[in-house]
Write a protein that holds these residues in place. Structure first.
Motif, PDB file in Angstrom:
ATOM      1  N   UNK A 165       0.748  -1.246  -0.004  1.00 54.00           N
ATOM      2  CA  UNK A 165       0.009   0.092  -0.182  1.00 54.00           C
ATOM      3  C   UNK A 165       0.765   1.234   0.068  1.00 54.00           C
ATOM      4  N   UNK A 166       1.975   1.141   0.600  1.00 59.37           N
ATOM      5  CA  UNK A 166       2.831   2.349   0.702  1.00 59.37           C
ATOM      6  C   UNK A 166       3.422   2.885  -0.770  1.00 59.37           C
ATOM      7  N   UNK A 167       3.587   1.881  -1.445  1.00 60.36           N
ATOM      8  CA  UNK A 167       3.853   1.929  -2.892  1.00 60.36           C
ATOM      9  C   UNK A 167       2.988   2.423  -3.842  1.00 60.36           C
ATOM     10  N   UNK A 168       1.907   2.673  -3.599  1.00 62.42           N
ATOM     11  CA  UNK A 168       0.850   3.341  -4.320  1.00 62.42           C
ATOM     12  C   UNK A 168       0.862   4.620  -4.339  1.00 62.42           C
ATOM     13  N   UNK A 169       0.607   5.178  -5.555  1.00 63.74           N
ATOM     14  CA  UNK A 169       0.422   6.689  -5.493  1.00 63.74           C
ATOM     15  C   UNK A 169      -0.389   7.123  -6.621  1.00 63.74           C
ATOM     16  N   UNK A 170      -1.368   7.985  -6.383  1.00 61.14           N
ATOM     17  CA  UNK A 170      -2.324   8.460  -7.379  1.00 61.14           C
ATOM     18  C   UNK A 170      -2.060   9.516  -8.285  1.00 61.14           C
ATOM     19  N   UNK A 171      -1.884   9.316  -9.465  1.00 68.67           N
ATOM     20  CA  UNK A 171      -1.706  10.414 -10.356  1.00 68.67           C
ATOM     21  C   UNK A 171      -2.840  10.733 -11.226  1.00 68.67           C
ATOM     22  N   UNK A 172      -3.093  12.034 -10.916  1.00 70.98           N
ATOM     23  CA  UNK A 172      -4.384  12.653 -11.828  1.00 70.98           C
ATOM     24  C   UNK A 172      -4.057  12.886 -13.135  1.00 70.98           C
ATOM     25  N   UNK A 173      -2.878  12.865 -13.617  1.00 70.44           N
ATOM     26  CA  UNK A 173      -2.663  12.984 -15.063  1.00 70.44           C
ATOM     27  C   UNK A 173      -2.237  11.775 -15.878  1.00 70.44           C
ATOM     28  N   UNK A 174      -2.673  10.792 -15.593  1.00 69.62           N
ATOM     29  CA  UNK A 174      -2.556   9.637 -16.243  1.00 69.62           C
ATOM     30  C   UNK A 174      -3.421   9.604 -17.439  1.00 69.62           C
ATOM     31  N   UNK A 175      -2.693   9.321 -18.612  1.00 69.93           N
ATOM     32  CA  UNK A 175      -3.460   9.333 -19.735  1.00 69.93           C
ATOM     33  C   UNK A 175      -4.695   8.413 -19.703  1.00 69.93           C
ATOM     34  N   UNK A 176      -5.688   8.757 -20.465  1.00 72.51           N
ATOM     35  CA  UNK A 176      -7.072   7.933 -20.579  1.00 72.51           C
ATOM     36  C   UNK A 176      -6.701   6.856 -21.655  1.00 72.51           C
ATOM     37  N   UNK A 177      -6.730   5.516 -21.347  1.00 73.56           N
ATOM     38  CA  UNK A 177      -6.443   4.530 -22.278  1.00 73.56           C
ATOM     39  C   UNK A 177      -7.304   4.663 -23.298  1.00 73.56           C
ATOM     40  N   UNK A 178      -6.643   4.231 -24.499  1.00 74.37           N
ATOM     41  CA  UNK A 178      -7.494   4.424 -25.888  1.00 74.37           C
ATOM     42  C   UNK A 178      -8.054   2.748 -26.152  1.00 74.37           C
TER      43      UNK A 178
END
Length: 387
Positions: free
Chosen positions: A47-60
């Motif tokens: 769990x400590x290795x998880x990071x939330x990135x709000x700029x992840x590209x939406x997959x096509x």
């Protein structure tokens, strides 16, 4: 947390309105997604290795793929096993890696070549699959289901009937396919390509870990065909197992099932806890099986294969399995949920921002059934650290 989410308790829009609502949403190119950038080593540190990135590209979506707006994602022990690197030789992942295999949501786009059976706006449940996405030399490069959007092959998704709430089926695919194929084979097979179970009305089944995701679903599936089912669980889950229809419930903290079940002549033992790790333990388990019976493990793949466990031992077979994601099998499971013959027990529904908490709950392993992530909050907290 809880077994339902108040913000998402209302039914989705009518089918005829969903497509229009999706068209009115602003076009976006990025999304929020949880990911990790390296193996954690220790499962309790995942769990400590998880990071939330709000700029992840939406997959096509690629050829014959669906893009899905994730409403619920299910947490599975395989998520933290993959992040820890416990099976990295067998299940390599591409970093940054977004965990999550199961999702329920709405289709937002179709890739080229889709059949048309599933349309934009349809409510679906899907499974990205373990064999299909992280086995071999080509781990998936697209986001998993711990994200606002995911892409999934069309033949690994099925539509959800409108009377069924998405949270009722979000935890179904991986656990349900494991249970269904272990008991009835369906489109599945062992890791060595062999047929699996053939449970019928006169069968006797022992489930090790009836409180786990696959375990509690296997119990219901076996009872639906009239089989006799014995389960091993912690004491806190004994009454729940009886409510689901178990014929016999064993408290594994009071007695060891090998001694208790010796001579019972089970047709199949479904190991959902990874009990059998050595040839010696396989030999011990044989005393509870009838001649020609099987022990099927949902883990310990390497141990079974190295031991050549499929060779008859004491007249019994020992197999490890991974579910094959097949829409045909998933259709059967969703139908059973829709008609009230199968229920996915949801232990907790956790908001998206608390994905780290959800993962920790899975590592501890005390949940009844499944833990779900819900996309009902607008923002995520980012790196979860050790909180």
């Amino acid at each position: 947390t809880g077994s339902s989410c108040l913000r998402c308790s209302k039914r989705s829009a009518r089918p005829q309105d969903r497509w229009l609502l999706l068209q009115l949403l602003p076009r976006r190119i990025t999304m929020q997604a949880w990911s990790c950038n390296c193996y954690s080593g220790d499962p309790f540190q995942t769990a400590k290795h998880l990071v939330c990135d709000s700029k992840t590209p939406i997959p096509t979506p690629g050829p014959r793929q669906l893009q899905i707006k994730v409403r619920y994602a299910a947490v599975d022990p395989l998520d933290w096993m993959l992040i820890s690197g416990a099976h990295k030789d067998r299940f390599p992942v591409a970093f940054p890696f977004t965990p999550g295999f199961d999702a329920a949501g709405e289709v937002t786009a179709l890739g080229p070549g889709c059949s048309g059976d599933i349309k934009v706006g349809d409510r679906v449940v899907c499974c990205l699959g373990v064999q299909e996405s992280v086995c071999g030399k080509s781990p998936r490069k697209f986001a998993g289901t711990f994200a606002e959007f995911c892409v999934c092959p069309e033949d690994q998704a099925t539509t959800v009937p409108d009377p069924v709430h998405l949270h009722s089926v979000a935890g179904l695919p991986l656990a349900g396919l494991t249970a269904y194929q272990a008991l009835f084979t369906g489109n599945g097979s062992s890791t060595l390509g062999e047929p699996l179970g053939a449970i019928a009305g006169d069968s006797r089944l022992l489930i090790l870990g009836g409180n786990r995701g696959p375990g509690h679903l296997a119990l219901q599936l076996a009872k639906a065909v009239g089989a006799s089912v014995t389960v091993t669980v912690p004491p806190s889950c004994m009454d729940w197992m009886r409510e689901l229809g178990a014929d016999e419930v064993v408290n594994f903290r009071e007695s060891h099932w090998v001694e208790t079940m010796a001579g019972r002549g089970f047709d199949l033992i479904l190991d959902c806890v990874g009990w059998a790790t050595t040839v010696k333990e396989m030999d011990r388990a044989a005393v509870a099986l009838r001649r020609g019976g099987q022990l099927i493990s949902t883990s310990n793949f390497e141990a079974f294969e190295k031991a050549d466990a499929s060779v008859l031992r004491h007249g019994c077979e020992f197999k490890a399995m991974l579910p094959k994601v097949a829409a045909e099998d998933l259709d059967i499971l969703v139908h059973m949920v829709s008609v009230g013959k199968l229920k996915v027990t949801v232990d907790q529904v956790v908001v998206f921002a608390d994905a780290c908490h959800a993962l920790r709950e899975s590592v501890v392993g005390q949940c009844r059934g499944k833990v779900l992530l819900c996309q009902c909050n607008a923002g995520a907290r980012g790196a979860c650290g050790g909180a």
